[in-house]
Design an enzyme around this catalytic site. Sequence first.
Site, PDB file in Angstrom:
ATOM      1  N   GLU A   1       0.835  -1.214   0.000  1.00 27.91           N
ATOM      2  CA  GLU A   1       0.000   0.000   0.000  1.00 27.91           C
ATOM      3  C   GLU A   1       0.868   1.262   0.000  1.00 27.91           C
ATOM      4  OE1 GLU A   1      -2.904  -0.481  -0.834  1.00 27.91           O
ATOM      5  OE2 GLU A   1      -3.047  -2.591  -0.315  1.00 27.91           O
TER       6      GLU A   1
ATOM      7  N   GLU B   1      22.695   5.349  19.131  1.00 33.05           N
ATOM      8  CA  GLU B   1      23.646   5.009  18.064  1.00 33.05           C
ATOM      9  C   GLU B   1      24.474   6.236  17.683  1.00 33.05           C
ATOM     10  OE1 GLU B   1      20.828   1.695  15.786  1.00 33.05           O
ATOM     11  OE2 GLU B   1      21.077   3.677  14.888  1.00 33.05           O
TER      12      GLU B   1
END
Length: 424
Positions: free
Chosen positions: A146, A227
């Site tokens: 979609e 991170e």
Amino acid sequence: QQRYLNAKRYVKLAIVADRSMVTKHNGKLKKLRKWIYRIVNTINEVYRSLNILVALVYLEIWSKEDLINVTSAAKDTLASFGNWRATDLLKRRSHDAAHLLTNIKFDGTTVGKAYVASMCQQDSSVGINQDHSKINLLVALTMAHELGHNLGMSHDVVNTEKQCNCGTCVMAPTISDQISKLFSNCSKNDYENFLTLYKPQCILNEPSKTDIVSPPVCGNELLEVGEECDCGSPETCQNPCCDAATCKLTSGSQCAKGLCCDQCKFSKSGTECRAAKDDCDIAESCTGQSADCPTDDLQRNGQPCGNNAQYCRKGKCPIMTNQCISFYGPNAAVAPDACFDYNLKGEGNFYCRKEQATIFPCAQKDKKCGRLFCVLGPTGKRISCEHTYSQDDPDIGMVLPGTKCADGKVCNSNRECVDVNTAY
């Protein structure tokens, strides 16, 4: 063109889980969230082959009641979800596309529906998805499918002149157990055509660490909380500045990417990282303290531009001639002053201001700040004063604010011709 097509794109996704999803998970919201995080991780994996990263920047769970009418009529549900997204969700949370996840079964064989080539559009950058399988991967591939529609992809058609010949790719018209995580060449072409034709701006911006609401996953190429860098899996990472296994910078590195990151070090202070696009833009330079290029800055309002004949306003150089060209093509020019006398009358479409139904004619000094008049091609003895008007948007065809209307003067937002030094 190729550089534009090859640039990395970021889809900042908002997901809404309706009441039926809460019921399905017995009210255990933590379990439901985990189910959705897995879906998004898979979607991100699928799209990495197209140089697109998909990040979950918002998750809303309708635990008390649905905020729209979710029914088995997929078309109606999609329309009301799009409308709700534009009028409600977008005002609360910035995102590029919103997808609904529901346990309500849609009519027929439909398990999802989305508008095509609608990414970044206010009321149509949406899709709806049925949570149709116990297998997380199959639901994820439905949502990926979609989302593909939002990005301009149509269904893969087998054995037509297009020869997509991939019965199991992401954009296959029907879902099957053999479904793969690959996009067909047709899908890739559709996506490139969408980028070229629609130039969707919203997906060029990378989400910041703190925008991402799903738990960090080292190796998904998205820079997330905790991170220092993320260059993908150890097998695919090609960045010497980043340790793929830990998502930390390698020893001695200051940065792993950014317009001001050069060979793992911050670029020297003063290094230009973004050139000025035009007279009303300013070039940006690195600070020497960061890998990021400073925010794009513009020349101050009123700064001369266009060979010193005009003045900047909000980063643009509004030139009357160009406004005529945009309406009437390359041979158009600004009409003689006599045409602008119509604006003194305050009749019909000729005025400086309109408030509700009241029309205010222009004062003599302001007549070049009202309706714009143009001429097409070389003028003969008789001049036709061309003008444009729109019932839907009364501002169309008016001289743009910031346009020079006399020496040292510009039109302000009240359509008065004022001194450039006092206008801003």
